[in-house]
Design an enzyme around this catalytic site. Sequence first.
Site, PDB file in Angstrom:
ATOM      1  N   GLY B 244       0.868  -1.129   0.022  1.00 26.45           N
ATOM      2  CA  GLY B 244      -0.096  -0.172   0.089  1.00 26.45           C
ATOM      3  C   GLY B 244       1.007   1.086   0.027  1.00 26.45           C
ATOM      4  O   GLY B 244       1.027   1.673  -1.039  1.00 26.45           O
ATOM      5  N   ILE B 471      -1.219  -5.268   4.950  1.00 26.53           N
ATOM      6  CA  ILE B 471      -0.327  -4.378   3.841  1.00 26.53           C
ATOM      7  C   ILE B 471       1.022  -4.881   3.611  1.00 26.53           C
ATOM      8  O   ILE B 471       1.692  -4.441   2.975  1.00 26.53           O
ATOM      9  CB  ILE B 471      -0.636  -3.006   3.703  1.00 26.53           C
ATOM     10  CG1 ILE B 471      -0.051  -2.197   5.207  1.00 26.53           C
ATOM     11  CG2 ILE B 471      -1.842  -2.432   3.505  1.00 26.53           C
ATOM     12  CD1 ILE B 471       0.177  -0.766   4.965  1.00 26.53           C
ATOM     13  N   GLY B 472       1.370  -6.055   4.778  1.00 29.40           N
ATOM     14  CA  GLY B 472       2.567  -6.482   4.714  1.00 29.40           C
ATOM     15  C   GLY B 472       3.434  -6.027   5.994  1.00 29.40           C
ATOM     16  O   GLY B 472       4.438  -6.428   6.010  1.00 29.40           O
ATOM     17  N   ARG B 619       6.646   0.218  22.857  1.00 29.82           N
ATOM     18  CA  ARG B 619       6.602  -1.273  22.852  1.00 29.82           C
ATOM     19  C   ARG B 619       6.712  -2.058  21.604  1.00 29.82           C
ATOM     20  O   ARG B 619       5.718  -1.462  20.684  1.00 29.82           O
ATOM     21  CB  ARG B 619       5.486  -1.821  23.682  1.00 29.82           C
ATOM     22  CG  ARG B 619       5.514  -3.527  24.049  1.00 29.82           C
ATOM     23  CD  ARG B 619       3.958  -3.672  24.838  1.00 29.82           C
ATOM     24  NE  ARG B 619       3.774  -3.096  25.881  1.00 29.82           N
ATOM     25  CZ  ARG B 619       4.646  -3.196  27.015  1.00 29.82           C
ATOM     26  NH1 ARG B 619       5.358  -4.131  27.094  1.00 29.82           N
ATOM     27  NH2 ARG B 619       4.251  -2.375  28.122  1.00 29.82           N
ATOM     28  N   ILE B 620       7.518  -3.012  21.243  1.00 32.32           N
ATOM     29  CA  ILE B 620       7.408  -3.684  19.992  1.00 32.32           C
ATOM     30  C   ILE B 620       6.678  -4.931  20.244  1.00 32.32           C
ATOM     31  O   ILE B 620       6.986  -5.910  21.055  1.00 32.32           O
ATOM     32  CB  ILE B 620       8.883  -4.164  19.435  1.00 32.32           C
ATOM     33  CG1 ILE B 620       9.607  -2.611  19.422  1.00 32.32           C
ATOM     34  CG2 ILE B 620       8.837  -4.885  18.301  1.00 32.32           C
ATOM     35  CD1 ILE B 620       9.114  -1.652  18.314  1.00 32.32           C
ATOM     36  N   ASN B 622       6.146  -7.315  17.900  1.00 30.82           N
ATOM     37  CA  ASN B 622       6.720  -8.516  17.350  1.00 30.82           C
ATOM     38  C   ASN B 622       8.041  -8.189  16.863  1.00 30.82           C
ATOM     39  O   ASN B 622       7.957  -7.529  15.843  1.00 30.82           O
ATOM     40  CB  ASN B 622       5.696  -9.399  16.340  1.00 30.82           C
ATOM     41  CG  ASN B 622       6.299 -10.455  15.546  1.00 30.82           C
ATOM     42  OD1 ASN B 622       7.253 -10.527  14.983  1.00 30.82           O
ATOM     43  ND2 ASN B 622       5.303 -11.512  15.645  1.00 30.82           N
ATOM     44  N   LYS B 692       4.005   2.823  19.799  1.00 28.98           N
ATOM     45  CA  LYS B 692       3.977   3.722  18.754  1.00 28.98           C
ATOM     46  C   LYS B 692       4.033   3.188  17.346  1.00 28.98           C
ATOM     47  O   LYS B 692       4.189   1.974  17.342  1.00 28.98           O
ATOM     48  CB  LYS B 692       5.518   4.522  18.928  1.00 28.98           C
ATOM     49  CG  LYS B 692       5.474   5.285  20.458  1.00 28.98           C
ATOM     50  CD  LYS B 692       6.793   5.905  20.717  1.00 28.98           C
ATOM     51  CE  LYS B 692       6.911   6.853  21.759  1.00 28.98           C
ATOM     52  NZ  LYS B 692       8.285   7.465  21.900  1.00 28.98           N
ATOM     53  N   GLU B 696       6.696   3.621   9.027  1.00 23.39           N
ATOM     54  CA  GLU B 696       7.173   4.858   8.334  1.00 23.39           C
ATOM     55  C   GLU B 696       8.519   5.282   8.708  1.00 23.39           C
ATOM     56  O   GLU B 696       9.453   5.812   7.907  1.00 23.39           O
ATOM     57  CB  GLU B 696       6.253   5.716   8.183  1.00 23.39           C
ATOM     58  CG  GLU B 696       4.960   5.372   7.446  1.00 23.39           C
ATOM     59  CD  GLU B 696       3.784   6.467   7.357  1.00 23.39           C
ATOM     60  OE1 GLU B 696       3.749   7.169   6.396  1.00 23.39           O
ATOM     61  OE2 GLU B 696       2.808   6.219   8.339  1.00 23.39           O
TER      62      GLU B 696
END
Lengths: 333, 729, 203
Positions: B244, B471-472, B619-620, B622, B692, B696
Site C-alpha cells: 500500500g 499491507i505487509g 513497545r514492540i 513482534n 508507537k 514509516e
Amino acid sequence: MQPITYERPETVEAAVRALGRPETLFVAGGTTVFDLMKVNVLKASHLVDVTRLRDPRLSAIEVSDTAIRLGALVRMADLAAHPGIRAICPLIPLSLDLGASEQIRNMARLGGNVLQRTRCAYFRDTSFEACNKRNPGSGCAALDGHNRQHAILGTSTACIAIYPGDFPQVLAAVDAQVEIAGRQGKPRTIPFTDLHRLPGETPDVETVLKRDELITGFLIPRGPWLRRSLYLKIRDRQSYAFALASAAVALDLAPDGTVREARVGLGGVATVPWRAREAEAALKGNALTEAIAHRAAEAAFAGAVTRSHNHYKIPLGKQTLVRALLGAAAMEV
Amino acid sequence: MSGHETALRELPLIGRGHARYDGRAKVTGRAQFAADVVVADPIHAFLLLSTIPRGRIDRIKTDRALVLPGVIDILTHENAPALAAPVSQAAGSATNHQPLIDPDIVFDGQVIGVVLAENFETAREAAALVDIHYVKQPAAVTLDSPGAVTERWSEINQNFEDLEVGDAEKALAEAPVTIDATYHMQSQVHNAMEPFPTTVLWDGDDLIVHEPSQYVVGLQRGVARQLGIDPSRVRIISPYIGGGFGSKLSLTPRTAILAALARKHRRPVKLVATRSQGFTLSTYRGESRHRIRLGATPDGKLTAFAHEAWEMCSRFGAYASASTDLTADMYAAPSILTRVNIVRTDRTTPGFMRGPGEMPYMFALETAMDELAYRLEMDPVELRRLNEPARSPIDGSRFTSRSLVKCFDEAAERFGWRNRNPVPGANRDGDWLVGYGCAAATFPCFNYGGSATVTLLRSGRARVETAASEIGTGAYTALGQVAAELLDLPIENVEVLLGDSLLPPTAPAGGSMQTASTVPAIRLACERIVSRLGNRMPALADLGAAFDRLGTLSIQETAQYAAFDGKNANGGRAVLSTPDGDEPIAIASYGAQFVEVRINARTKELRVPRLVGAFAAGRILNERMALAQYRGGMVWGLSSALFEGLAIDPIQSRVTNTNFEEYAIPVNADVQMVEAILVPEEDHEVNPLGVKGIGEIGIVGVAAAVSNAIFHATGKRLRDLPITLDKLF
Amino acid sequence: MPGDPNLPNPHRRNFLRGSAGVAIAPFAVRAARAEIPALDASEDARALTAVGMTVNGQRRRLSVDARTSLLDALRDQAGLTGAKKGCDQGQCGACTVHVDRRRILSCLMFAVASDGADITTIEGLAGEDGALHPMQASFIDQDAFQCGFCTPGQILSAVACVKEGHAETEADIREYMSGNLCRCAAYPNIVAAIRQAKPLMEG
C-alpha cells in the site's frame, strides 16, 4: 493490441515464406515483441513463432579452431553458461550476465536479442505523438524532451534513441558476421556492424534485413584478443537495468605491454551497436597506460553530440572505456 | 473502564518474533489478492486516461471500438452516470477529482473513459481504437514551470499555522555561524507491486467490492456516498493487499464508476489497471523544495531554525504534508520561523506516501545539520547531542519518551562511526571513494482509536476480528499475538479476521497508527473476557471447567478504544487528562540512520553496502515484524535517495517514466547489509500498551544520511534527490 | 476529531472514521467455468486456439486468444492465480513460473506458444500432502516477504536460482534474484531464505 493469428513453422524455408503475409512478425522469446504489441507500438496481425524450427544448428554453439558459431535460437542463458565460451572469450558471458534478468535470458534468443528495440520512452509510449522511429515524419520528442538516457553517438536530427543491449556491442567489437536466410537464393553473410543502420533521416528502418529475412546465426572469428576481454556496464541500479554507458573491450598485448590488436565496442551511448575504431587506432602500437587509455577514450567520443540532459554521457562514456581498458590490460590470461 | 488491568499480564517490551500468521497462504499462492477473486461471468474493464496535461476533449469517437465483437459499453464524459463527487475518506489526501463529468482535462493521466468488454484482450484492443481529439492548453507541471502559482498553506488550511517562536530573523542575522541552503526532491510514486485492481458485483441492492484498501471502512463509506446508498449496503473485502504505502488509503474515483457500470449491466465488473495507469490513479509524493536556515554559536548551540517549504499541489485539490512542526521539534533552537507553501500545478493531487512529509522535510533538515557540523568542524552526532531539547522547542510540550540520543549512540557503535576519518574525500578503497553519513529519523504518533471483537471458545481457541488491513506490516500476526499473549494461549490457537468492512471498524493502516489504535481495543476485549472468567485467565487445561461453570461455550467481547478520551492523537501531539487539568504532550518515535556509500572514482556509480538504523518506538509487539518494517523502510529511504523520481518532459509537460524500468526501485543486488536495531523504550502515556508506530520511520533520514555520506566521500554537497550518477560528474 | 472531515486541508493528517456497516451482504462467488472448444490455429484472428500443456503435473487443455499471455491463461482460465500481474511488461518478475524447468516471465510468453510445455506454478510446488517445498518453508522461516504479492514469483525464481547453480554466494544470489522486484524490500531476507533452502534442496 489487435487480434493476431499464429503459426509455428518447422523449417526456415517455411518461416521466411510465411513472412510473405502482410503485417507479419517473427517471434522467438517474445521479450521484445509481446511487450511492445501490448502497448500498440508494434502492430502485427500474424505471428510466426520460430522457436521450433528443426535445424539443429539454429540452437547450437559450435567452436572450431578459427571461429565460434552461435545459432540464432540459442538462449541468452545457455550461451552465458557455456563453459567453453567462457574460457575462450570471457567478454561474451560477461555481457550476457549483465543483461536483463535470468528469466528473460531464459526466454530471449540471440537472434532476437540483437534486434531488440530501443528503450526510448517516446518510442515506447504511443501517447507521445512525435517519434520518427514509430511514426515516420512525426518528429522526435526526445530531442528537446527528457533525454537523460539518450544517445550521443550516431545520432541524427531525426532520432537520438539509444540502442539498448549488451551482447550486440560485443558482436560489433569482435568482428562478428551475421548469417541471414531469405526467400531468394542462398543465405547471405554480412558483417555484424553492417546489420544496424544509423538513424539518419529514416530511424524507422533499423536494420538492413529485408522483411522476409531471418537471422540464423553469428560467426565470431577467433583471435588472440578474445582471451583478454571484458565487458563493463555502468547503470543506475546494480542489476536489471539498461546501460548508461558500457564498454566491450578485447586486447592482444605483446609481452612488453604494447597493444598489438584492440577491439572496442560501446553501449549505452549510441544509436546502434557501436564499434569504436578510432579508439582501437589510438591504442594499437602503444603501451596501454592510463594516458593512452584516455587518448583512446577521447578519440571514441570525439564525435559525440549531446542534448539537454545527457552531457554527462561524454565523461561517463570515456571513463567507462578507460576503466574497461585498464581492467582488461590487468587481466591474467 | 480498565478496572481489571492487573488481571492481564504485562507484555514484554520487545515481543517474540513469531513467524507470519499469513505465511503459509503467501508462500503457496493461496493468499487471495483482489485481482485473484473469481466471479462468475465478469465484464472486463479497461481505463482510458488523458494524454495531455491540460485542455479539453474536443471530440471523442467510440464508434470504431464499439463495433468490435465483444465490446459491451464505452463510458465517456458524454454518457457517464451521475455520481456524487468523491470525498477522500482519509481527509487531507485528496484524490477528490471527479472524472467523466465534463470534457476538461486538468492533469495528464486523468480517467476519461472506461471500456467494457467480454474479455481483457478485447477491452484493451477497443481502448486503443477510441479516437480522442484534444484542445491543448499550456500546462505547469513542476514547481518552476511558468504558470505555477504559490500559495501560503496557512491561508488555505484554517487548521494550520506557520511557526514563529522568538525572533529568528534577528537571531540568524546575529549568529556567528549560519547555514542557508535549499534542498529539492522530485515527485515519487508508491508503485506497490500490486497495481490497482477492483472487482465489483451487486447482489440485489448490495454491493460487494474486492479492492485492496488500507482503510476498508473509509472506502465503504466513500463509495456509498458517491452512489447515494447507505454504507450498510456496501461491503469491502480486502484480506490481502499487495503493498500500500499510502496508495490504497484514499478513495479513488474508479470504484464508484465501476460499481455504477456493474449496476447498469447487471454483471460483475473487473478492472486490473496497468502499471503505467497506476502512476495517476491514486496519489503520489509531490515534488518539494525546502530552504533551511540554521544559526549557531561557534561551539554548536543552535540559536535559530528557519524552514520554508514549497510543495507541489494540483489546481483543484488541497494537500500538503506540511511537516515543519516535525522539523521544528527536532532540536533546541530558541527561535523558530517556518512557512509552508503549496505550488499549484496542472498535476493530480499528491497525498500520503510512506513518511509523506517526514521523508522530504527531514532530508532537508538533516542534510543542513550535516552542513553545519562540517562548518563547525564538529562530529555530526555530537552536534545533535548538543542540541537535544528537554521539551518541545515549539510549545514546551513534554516528550512522553524520546530516545534520539540513545538511538544515535547505539547505531554509531554498531556502525563503527568512531573510526571514521572526517575529512571529506580522504577515504579511498582502491578505485572506490568511501563515505560515511548519518541523520536523525523521527515519526509523529497518531492514534484514532479502534474497535475489535475477541471471541474465546471453550476449547481454548480464540478469534480476533477487526477491520484492519494487512499491507505487509504483519497485522494478522501482531494483532493475533497480542490476544494470544493476553489470553495466555498458544498463538496457533488464535484466528484473525481482517480486511472486511463488516468487521468492527478501526483506524486505517496509515500514519503508522493502525496497530497502536487497535491493540488497546483488543486488550480491552481480552480484559473483559478474563474478567468474566473470574479476573484470572485459567490455564488452558482448566478452561473447559471454567466455561462449564459459566454455562457457555464461548465468550465474545467487542471493545472500543477511544484514544485520549476520544480526542485522539494527531501528528505527534495529544492532550493528557490529569488531575491538575489537561497537559499537552509531544509523542513521536525517534531513530538514527547510518550509511556507508561507495562511489567509483572514475565512473561515479554509487553503491550503498551498509545501512544501520536504530529506532525506539515504544513497545514492540513482534520483533520480527518490526525489523521487517524498519529494514523495508530503510531500503525505501535508500531508494528515495538514489533512484526514485518522475521524469518530466519539459516541452510536453508530461511524465515519461511511468514504468518499472525507468521509474527505478531497488533490486536485490542494490541491497546488501541492512541492519535495524530495536532500542527498548517504555512509554506509559502514548496509549495503554505503549505502542508507537513503526511502519514509516524507517524511511526517514536515510536520504540525508546518503547525501551526507556522499559529501564525506567526495566533498561534493548534493541537495537534489534522487542523486543519480550524472550529478556526480 | 478536530475539524470538519470534509475539509480537505487539515493541519495534520486526519482520517475520517466511522462505524462499521451492520448488514451482511451475501458473498456470491461461483467458480468460472472454462469452456474448451477444440480449435486449431485459425485464419480467423478472433477464433480461439486450443493448446495443451502440463500444469503442475496435470494435463490441461485451454482455448486461448492468440493475444493471451501465459500469465492471463493461467490466472483466468486455469484458475491458478498465484502468478501475479505486477507490470505485464517483463519488468518486475511477479509473474515468474517454470516452463520446461526454466524460470520465465509468463507475462511475456504467448499462451499459444506454450503448447506442449511442462509448467510449474507456485500452486504446484508443495507436495501433494501439502508439505511445503524447502524454499517455501525457508521463506516463512526467514520472513522473506511482507505483503506477499511478489512472493510466488520470488519463490519460483529462488528454486530455479538454486537449481541453476546461481546460489553459491550471497553476491550471486543477489544478482540472479534481481529480476524479481520486491517493493516491501524483503531482499536480505530473501537471500537468507535461499541460503537456508539450498542445502535442503540439494540434500
